[in-house]
Design a protein around this motif. Structure first.
Motif, PDB file in Angstrom:
ATOM      1  N   ASP A 109      95.913 -39.995   7.018  1.00 41.75           N
ATOM      2  CA  ASP A 109      94.929 -39.778   7.729  1.00 41.75           C
ATOM      3  C   ASP A 109      95.898 -38.607   8.393  1.00 41.75           C
ATOM      4  OD1 ASP A 109      92.511 -37.686   7.325  1.00 41.75           O
ATOM      5  OD2 ASP A 109      92.895 -38.632  10.206  1.00 41.75           O
ATOM      6  N   ALA A 110      96.259 -37.723   8.649  1.00 40.66           N
ATOM      7  CA  ALA A 110      97.303 -36.849   9.692  1.00 40.66           C
ATOM      8  C   ALA A 110      96.855 -36.956  10.929  1.00 40.66           C
ATOM      9  CB  ALA A 110      97.891 -35.004   9.202  1.00 40.66           C
ATOM     10  N   ARG A 111      95.340 -36.233  11.307  1.00 35.19           N
ATOM     11  CA  ARG A 111      95.440 -36.316  12.776  1.00 35.19           C
ATOM     12  C   ARG A 111      95.015 -38.255  13.136  1.00 35.19           C
ATOM     13  NH1 ARG A 111      90.390 -33.232  14.143  1.00 35.19           N
ATOM     14  NH2 ARG A 111      89.945 -34.378  15.499  1.00 35.19           N
ATOM     15  N   SER A 112      94.334 -38.571  11.939  1.00 36.86           N
ATOM     16  CA  SER A 112      94.404 -40.202  12.958  1.00 36.86           C
ATOM     17  C   SER A 112      95.824 -41.180  12.732  1.00 36.86           C
ATOM     18  CB  SER A 112      93.409 -41.241  11.842  1.00 36.86           C
ATOM     19  OG  SER A 112      92.081 -40.426  11.337  1.00 36.86           O
ATOM     20  N   PHE A 113      97.027 -40.800  12.174  1.00 37.53           N
ATOM     21  CA  PHE A 113      97.578 -41.434  12.707  1.00 37.53           C
ATOM     22  C   PHE A 113      98.680 -40.800  13.528  1.00 37.53           C
ATOM     23  CE2 PHE A 113     102.431 -41.470  11.209  1.00 37.53           C
ATOM     24  CZ  PHE A 113     102.557 -43.079  10.892  1.00 37.53           C
ATOM     25  N   HIS A 114      98.058 -39.280  13.566  1.00 32.98           N
ATOM     26  CA  HIS A 114      99.286 -39.155  14.640  1.00 32.98           C
ATOM     27  C   HIS A 114      98.729 -39.434  16.173  1.00 32.98           C
ATOM     28  CE1 HIS A 114     101.683 -36.012  13.162  1.00 32.98           C
ATOM     29  NE2 HIS A 114     101.414 -36.390  12.497  1.00 32.98           N
TER      30      HIS A 114
ATOM     31  N   MET B 202      97.156 -42.222  16.612  1.00 31.63           N
ATOM     32  CA  MET B 202      97.081 -44.317  16.899  1.00 31.63           C
ATOM     33  C   MET B 202      99.047 -44.335  17.486  1.00 31.63           C
ATOM     34  SD  MET B 202      99.395 -45.784  15.130  1.00 31.63           S
ATOM     35  CE  MET B 202      99.418 -45.731  13.531  1.00 31.63           C
ATOM     36  N   ILE B 203      99.248 -43.433  16.763  1.00 32.48           N
ATOM     37  CA  ILE B 203     100.933 -43.841  17.667  1.00 32.48           C
ATOM     38  C   ILE B 203     100.938 -43.003  18.733  1.00 32.48           C
ATOM     39  CG2 ILE B 203     103.703 -42.910  17.182  1.00 32.48           C
ATOM     40  CD1 ILE B 203     102.552 -45.178  15.248  1.00 32.48           C
ATOM     41  N   ASP B 204     100.326 -41.924  18.848  1.00 33.31           N
ATOM     42  CA  ASP B 204     100.641 -41.057  20.539  1.00 33.31           C
ATOM     43  C   ASP B 204      99.730 -42.148  21.476  1.00 33.31           C
ATOM     44  OD1 ASP B 204     101.906 -38.866  19.530  1.00 33.31           O
ATOM     45  OD2 ASP B 204      99.856 -37.942  19.324  1.00 33.31           O
ATOM     46  N   LEU B 205      98.902 -43.194  21.277  1.00 31.68           N
ATOM     47  CA  LEU B 205      97.774 -43.706  22.422  1.00 31.68           C
ATOM     48  C   LEU B 205      98.910 -44.528  22.668  1.00 31.68           C
ATOM     49  CD1 LEU B 205      94.161 -43.283  20.679  1.00 31.68           C
ATOM     50  CD2 LEU B 205      94.738 -42.813  22.548  1.00 31.68           C
ATOM     51  N   LEU B 206      99.059 -45.453  21.326  1.00 34.58           N
ATOM     52  CA  LEU B 206     100.154 -46.638  21.560  1.00 34.58           C
ATOM     53  C   LEU B 206     101.488 -46.517  21.958  1.00 34.58           C
ATOM     54  CD1 LEU B 206      99.527 -49.002  18.463  1.00 34.58           C
ATOM     55  CD2 LEU B 206      99.588 -49.427  20.640  1.00 34.58           C
ATOM     56  N   ALA B 207     102.213 -44.643  22.111  1.00 39.03           N
ATOM     57  CA  ALA B 207     103.083 -44.482  22.759  1.00 39.03           C
ATOM     58  C   ALA B 207     103.286 -44.485  24.448  1.00 39.03           C
ATOM     59  CB  ALA B 207     104.147 -43.471  22.133  1.00 39.03           C
TER      60      ALA B 207
END
Ligand code: AMP
Length: 171
Positions: A30-35, A37-42
């Motif tokens: 899921d594009a929104r969820s994947f982005h 998740m990565i943005d929050l961790l980064a």
């Protein structure tokens, strides 16, 4: 965060009876969820001057490489035996039945490097504890172990360096 938690799918009795498998493929696809998740961790590590990401085969490579790209670092691969072509160091660790081994290239990062070790999910913590050993043997400084998700009831974080574990989604 609730939306991200909710999109991870539970698969009962996989890979064997009694295990509830957390299927993260629904989040990844899921594009929104994947982005998100990565943005929050980064975001957690921007400004921390991280030198290198270490990703654990295989799902740790997904999170690890996206994080490395965002943080402007390289990614070091920790792989199952016999997959890495150059000289390796290895670590063996106990599983519920038997044991497993993981390998890293001996020149995979510079000694003293500040490292994030990435994997998809923290369960019993055995895998990550072994990789922390591998990184430390090579002179790496583990800044944090980063996970998309954690099964808190298994208490895996007690096997890992205190205060150096972060998981985005807790179950
Ligand atoms: P552990 O060493 O027990 O922390 O397990 C680590 C690895 O096993 C992680 O990389 C996960 O991918 C996988 N794993 C263990 N239990 C589960 C589970 N219930 N659902 C999904 N993946 C799991």
């Amino acid at each position: 965060m609730e939306q991200l938690r909710g999109i991870i799918r539970d698969i009962p009795d996989f890979p064997k009876k009694g295990i509830v498998f957390k299927d993260i493929t629904t989040l990844l696809s899921d594009a929104r969820s994947f982005h998100r998740m990565i943005d929050l961790l980064a975001h957690r590590y921007l400004g921390e001057k991280i030198d290198q990401i270490v990703g654990i085969e295989a799902r740790g490579f997904i999170l690890g490489s996206a994080l490395a790209y965002k943080l402007g670092t390289g990614i070091t691969l920790v792989r199952k035996p016999g997959k890495l072509p150059y000289k390796t160091r290895s670590v063996s660790y106990d599983l519920e039945y038997g044991s497993d081994t993981l390998e890293i290239h001996e020149d995979a990062f510079t000694p003293g490097a500040k490292i994030i070790v990435a994997d998809d999910l923290l369960a019993t913590g055995g895998t990550m504890a072994a990789v922390v050993d591998l990184v430390q043997q090579g002179g790496g400084i583990v800044h944090e172990c980063a996970f998309m998700a954690e099964l808190e009831f298994l208490g895996g974080r007690t096997k890992l360096p205190e205060g150096k574990v972060y998981s985005l989604l807790k179950f």
